[in-house]
Design a protein around this motif. Sequence first.
Motif, PDB file in Angstrom:
ATOM      1  N   LEU A 221       0.830  -1.207   0.000  1.00 55.55           N
ATOM      2  CA  LEU A 221       0.000   0.000   0.000  1.00 55.55           C
ATOM      3  C   LEU A 221       0.863   1.254   0.000  1.00 55.55           C
ATOM      4  O   LEU A 221       1.789   1.386   0.806  1.00 55.55           O
ATOM      5  CB  LEU A 221      -0.907   0.000   1.236  1.00 55.55           C
ATOM      6  N   SER A 222       0.546   2.183  -0.907  1.00 55.52           N
ATOM      7  CA  SER A 222       1.185   3.505  -0.928  1.00 55.52           C
ATOM      8  C   SER A 222       0.106   4.558  -0.743  1.00 55.52           C
ATOM      9  O   SER A 222      -0.923   4.522  -1.430  1.00 55.52           O
ATOM     10  CB  SER A 222       1.909   3.745  -2.257  1.00 55.52           C
ATOM     11  N   ILE A 223       0.329   5.475   0.185  1.00 52.44           N
ATOM     12  CA  ILE A 223      -0.616   6.567   0.427  1.00 52.44           C
ATOM     13  C   ILE A 223      -0.152   7.795  -0.359  1.00 52.44           C
ATOM     14  O   ILE A 223       1.036   8.131  -0.372  1.00 52.44           O
ATOM     15  CB  ILE A 223      -0.710   6.905   1.931  1.00 52.44           C
ATOM     16  N   ASN A 224      -1.091   8.463  -1.012  1.00 55.83           N
ATOM     17  CA  ASN A 224      -0.800   9.676  -1.780  1.00 55.83           C
ATOM     18  C   ASN A 224      -0.388  10.800  -0.831  1.00 55.83           C
ATOM     19  O   ASN A 224      -1.133  11.159   0.072  1.00 55.83           O
ATOM     20  CB  ASN A 224      -2.051  10.077  -2.575  1.00 55.83           C
ATOM     21  N   GLN A 225       0.824  11.356  -1.037  1.00 58.69           N
ATOM     22  CA  GLN A 225       1.307  12.396  -0.125  1.00 58.69           C
ATOM     23  C   GLN A 225       0.487  13.675  -0.211  1.00 58.69           C
ATOM     24  O   GLN A 225       0.510  14.503   0.693  1.00 58.69           O
ATOM     25  CB  GLN A 225       2.777  12.701  -0.411  1.00 58.69           C
ATOM     26  N   TYR A 226      -0.269  13.856  -1.307  1.00 61.34           N
ATOM     27  CA  TYR A 226      -1.100  15.053  -1.445  1.00 61.34           C
ATOM     28  C   TYR A 226      -2.554  14.808  -1.034  1.00 61.34           C
ATOM     29  O   TYR A 226      -3.339  15.727  -0.960  1.00 61.34           O
ATOM     30  CB  TYR A 226      -1.077  15.563  -2.891  1.00 61.34           C
TER      31      TYR A 226
ATOM     32  N   PRO B 245      -8.631   9.012 -10.141  1.00 60.44           N
ATOM     33  CA  PRO B 245      -7.886   9.531  -8.982  1.00 60.44           C
ATOM     34  C   PRO B 245      -8.369  10.921  -8.606  1.00 60.44           C
ATOM     35  O   PRO B 245      -8.787  11.715  -9.460  1.00 60.44           O
ATOM     36  CB  PRO B 245      -6.433   9.565  -9.485  1.00 60.44           C
ATOM     37  N   ALA B 246      -8.320  11.205  -7.328  1.00 63.20           N
ATOM     38  CA  ALA B 246      -8.790  12.508  -6.843  1.00 63.20           C
ATOM     39  C   ALA B 246      -7.988  13.631  -7.490  1.00 63.20           C
ATOM     40  O   ALA B 246      -6.779  13.532  -7.660  1.00 63.20           O
ATOM     41  CB  ALA B 246      -8.660  12.573  -5.329  1.00 63.20           C
ATOM     42  N   SER B 247      -8.682  14.671  -7.866  1.00 64.47           N
ATOM     43  CA  SER B 247      -8.018  15.828  -8.476  1.00 64.47           C
ATOM     44  C   SER B 247      -7.803  16.926  -7.451  1.00 64.47           C
ATOM     45  O   SER B 247      -7.452  18.046  -7.795  1.00 64.47           O
ATOM     46  CB  SER B 247      -8.875  16.368  -9.636  1.00 64.47           C
ATOM     47  N   GLU B 248      -8.026  16.601  -6.192  1.00 66.47           N
ATOM     48  CA  GLU B 248      -7.931  17.597  -5.125  1.00 66.47           C
ATOM     49  C   GLU B 248      -6.843  17.195  -4.138  1.00 66.47           C
ATOM     50  O   GLU B 248      -6.669  16.022  -3.824  1.00 66.47           O
ATOM     51  CB  GLU B 248      -9.281  17.690  -4.404  1.00 66.47           C
ATOM     52  N   ALA B 249      -6.083  18.180  -3.680  1.00 66.32           N
ATOM     53  CA  ALA B 249      -5.100  17.946  -2.625  1.00 66.32           C
ATOM     54  C   ALA B 249      -5.821  18.036  -1.285  1.00 66.32           C
ATOM     55  O   ALA B 249      -6.455  19.048  -0.986  1.00 66.32           O
ATOM     56  CB  ALA B 249      -3.982  18.976  -2.702  1.00 66.32           C
ATOM     57  N   VAL B 250      -5.753  16.959  -0.486  1.00 70.44           N
ATOM     58  CA  VAL B 250      -6.480  16.914   0.781  1.00 70.44           C
ATOM     59  C   VAL B 250      -5.490  16.864   1.920  1.00 70.44           C
ATOM     60  O   VAL B 250      -4.643  15.971   1.991  1.00 70.44           O
ATOM     61  CB  VAL B 250      -7.405  15.680   0.839  1.00 70.44           C
ATOM     62  N   GLU B 251      -5.591  17.819   2.833  1.00 69.26           N
ATOM     63  CA  GLU B 251      -4.708  17.851   3.994  1.00 69.26           C
ATOM     64  C   GLU B 251      -5.435  17.273   5.206  1.00 69.26           C
ATOM     65  O   GLU B 251      -6.656  17.168   5.227  1.00 69.26           O
ATOM     66  CB  GLU B 251      -4.252  19.284   4.274  1.00 69.26           C
ATOM     67  N   GLU B 252      -4.660  16.932   6.231  1.00 68.37           N
ATOM     68  CA  GLU B 252      -5.222  16.209   7.368  1.00 68.37           C
ATOM     69  C   GLU B 252      -6.331  16.978   8.064  1.00 68.37           C
ATOM     70  O   GLU B 252      -7.325  16.402   8.493  1.00 68.37           O
ATOM     71  CB  GLU B 252      -4.114  15.874   8.372  1.00 68.37           C
TER      72      GLU B 252
ATOM     73  N   VAL C 288      -1.138  20.020 -11.208  1.00 65.80           N
ATOM     74  CA  VAL C 288      -2.296  20.910 -11.132  1.00 65.80           C
ATOM     75  C   VAL C 288      -3.447  20.153 -10.498  1.00 65.80           C
ATOM     76  O   VAL C 288      -3.840  19.079 -10.979  1.00 65.80           O
ATOM     77  CB  VAL C 288      -2.703  21.425 -12.534  1.00 65.80           C
ATOM     78  N   PHE C 289      -3.966  20.681  -9.377  1.00 60.30           N
ATOM     79  CA  PHE C 289      -5.129  20.116  -8.715  1.00 60.30           C
ATOM     80  C   PHE C 289      -6.302  21.080  -8.863  1.00 60.30           C
ATOM     81  O   PHE C 289      -6.127  22.234  -9.269  1.00 60.30           O
ATOM     82  CB  PHE C 289      -4.852  19.897  -7.219  1.00 60.30           C
ATOM     83  N   SER C 290      -7.486  20.604  -8.484  1.00 60.57           N
ATOM     84  CA  SER C 290      -8.660  21.486  -8.545  1.00 60.57           C
ATOM     85  C   SER C 290      -8.586  22.570  -7.484  1.00 60.57           C
ATOM     86  O   SER C 290      -9.264  23.586  -7.591  1.00 60.57           O
ATOM     87  CB  SER C 290      -9.939  20.660  -8.357  1.00 60.57           C
ATOM     88  N   ASN C 291      -7.756  22.359  -6.460  1.00 59.24           N
ATOM     89  CA  ASN C 291      -7.669  23.353  -5.382  1.00 59.24           C
ATOM     90  C   ASN C 291      -6.249  23.860  -5.155  1.00 59.24           C
ATOM     91  O   ASN C 291      -5.880  24.257  -4.061  1.00 59.24           O
ATOM     92  CB  ASN C 291      -8.229  22.769  -4.081  1.00 59.24           C
TER      93      ASN C 291
END
Length: 899
Positions: free
Chosen positions: A188-193, A239-246, A820-823
């Motif tokens: 398993l690899s988690i997306n850093q973004y 894949p998500a086009s958004e960068a999600v922070e904790e 480039v992300f949506s956010n």
Amino acid sequence: MVIDTNIALKAIDVLELKSAFYDIIIPQVVLQEVRNRSLPIYTRLRAIARDADEKRFYVFHNEFRKETHTLRQKNESINDRNDRAIRNMCLWYQKHLKESCATSSHPVPGIILLSNDRANRELATKEGITCLSLRDYIKEFKNADDILDMIPAEDTQEVNHEISYPSYYPQSRLLGGIKNGTLYRGNLSINQYNFLEGSVSTQAYPRPILILGRENLNRGFHGDSVIVELLPQSQWKHPASEAVEEEQIDKMDGADNEEQEVISDAERKILAQEALRAQNSALEQRIQPTARIVGIVKRSWRFYVGHISAKSLPQSESNAPRNVFVSPLDKCIPRIRIRTRKARELVGKRIVVAVDDWPATSKYPEGHFIRSLGEIESKEAETEALLLEHDIDYRPFPKSVLNCLPAEGHNWKVPENLNSGDAKLKKRRDLRDLLVCSIDPPKCQDIDDALHAYPLPNGNYHVGVHIADVTHFVKPNTPLDDEGASRGTSTYLVDKRIDMLPMLLGTDLCSLKPYVDRFAFSVIWEMTPDAKIVNVDFTKSIIRSRHAFEYSEAQARIDDASNTDDLTKGMRILLDLSKKLKAGRISNGALNLASPEVKVHADSETSDPKEVEIKQLLDTNSLVEEFMLLANISVARQIYEAFPQTAMLRRHAAPPATNFDILNEQLRIKKNLHIDLTSSKALADSLDRCVDPEEPFFNTLVRIMATRCMMAAEYFSAGSFSEPEFRHYGLASDIYTHFTSPIRRYADVVAHRQLAASIDYEPLDQSHREKEHMEKICRNINKRHRNAQFAGRASIEYYVGQVLKNEKEGTTHEGFIVKVFSNGVVILVPKFGVESLIHLRDLGDEETAVFDEENFSLKVKTEAGTTRLLSIFDKINVSISSIKDESSGMRKVRMSLAN
């Protein structure tokens, strides 16, 4: 004191404490049970026992002593039998000590059994054994509160029922599913973004399978070996086009609670075929198969470094145990809940924690406090933190290792009489008459390699690469060799080096320093003026380097036409041949990739960082590189011929074309360019064509992005792969190894031993003839090599952050958009070698922003009222500052668009 298995498994961190727990007896039955249940803890327990002088831990072989051997009774469980065996051992030991001290004036030592099993304690007490729980025993210590925090919590009632994760499948279903092709195993690899997006690479599919959402990730940790099950086609997504922070995660909790359809195995096999088709056409449809984790094969849990989140602190000032959250440095790791009495005094500190469990009813994993490293942002704490985070062994070398070094220490010298009775010394070739020199980075102390060249009467050249003869000092199956094999490689940080071997060897006795005799292993070629090899010879030798050049110093000497001495002439021959060797490699398809490499200059007295610059590569850098490559290839052929099953080799697999799909689409849409993956030659040529006449850095940018699409090179033993798979794709070589840096890489030490055996210098140790043992060595050094690279990069990031603290406000730098992300957009600034995400909220009006996923662009309305289009590969000016990241506690780069 005697410990049982539960104590060893649950309290190994406490047992390792130097402030407590001395004179411990580890029953053999405990050691065996720990080995069966946790190999890492077994290794740590053995390490404590080996160092008996310091903590006095001893293994007692109760199974092999008549008085303590315990047979299993009818209908008795194995666990009960083991507990009884430990109690029998305690009873015998009490009697043994009483008899041994009968004639002594000293009091008889007592025996205490430590056990957290209440039933076992009651039985022990009835039998006349003093038996305590771990907590009861620790409460007797003056620093009890500190030590109690290091014990895993025994109750979790306060955090139950936050969530209900799906149960993992039973072992029989997991094994059956893998066998019939309805379940898949991978890492398993988690997306850093995006904390809520993971992927699992499997052998069944060309692309990683997406895992989206908290419940589908199902308590998986970054790096875990997991088993996944494909979700129904209706739940496949892109894949998500958004960068999600904790800090955004809690807002999205409801997003992953989709009902799971029940699907038969027959339907799953059809689903698997559809998934394969979808992956192969993913770029057109942008929909990818998704899956959920249904089992954990192996946890990747280790020590984690982080800081206590101030928001999780209790309101009361009491010292009662409280639950708090630790935010790890690694953004791919979830917050860890720990229970501690010292929460308030640990705020602002960098701390180490261990993970104990992740119950199905807890939203976060649970762990316990290990120790504090010091204040956040202090150089000492941050350096130790990155070493721990990347599992770098930085402990001082133990006495057993240092005892393996020459007794003469720094006074050791190459014997003057080469014709003494030493048979191996007689086999060495005396090459001290050759004009040998080394060319290395500034202030290099561990000099692995040196070179020479001179013309032959027939018009060809005599060329040699001479490598430090580390294996003269590091003999197989010694504590020194075991330590080197365990560490695997040296780790280079900005301000320090963590050595694989003790400094006496690395910086003195093995280092090919100038003006002193040194043992070496030499590869000598006769080469034509066109750099074609006529023949190659391998020999153990004695050399005397004439000078230790830095790259720039050697370059200046070569370029100065007034220098006509033989040493300089030799370097000019080497430079001329190296250019022809490189041209030949590139014509064969060798890749010229790139990474944003920078160098941090530190104050010579305080070691504080002063400035950052991009590394400048000179012709002399390439000179050394080409001959090291040539030596490695020549040695690889020799050891493979001698040991076709166990030769230590290095391979670089061709990247799957799917790895380049996104980059190729970006190039096609934005620049009408394409990277050809049909061969390494085609890839190299197409990279050369990726140019933008108006932007010189564009080609380097594409090479940096292409490097991230490549496979990682790896060490392997020859019998593990078929010959066509030996190929090193990046170097366009059919076979390759590492031979040229034995001071800092254990792979090279093994290659030296195999090469020495191939020329009948000395027999090869059995451990390097056994395929299984060689595969074990390769697994470890691959892991250690990767960790050392990441630690080095993390060290540069930390120091760059410190340099940027002094950056003048308003200073702008050139940057390039790489995601480039949506956010938001991610920007690379070459000058500092750093990347950072600029959030949409900092770019302009979030409400009116338009994200064009097809064209990798984001249109925003700035505060000034102008509309700005931000696209992949765009060059933009940014202002850079250094801020403290609340989630990690690390100083990170903050960028903003310059006007």
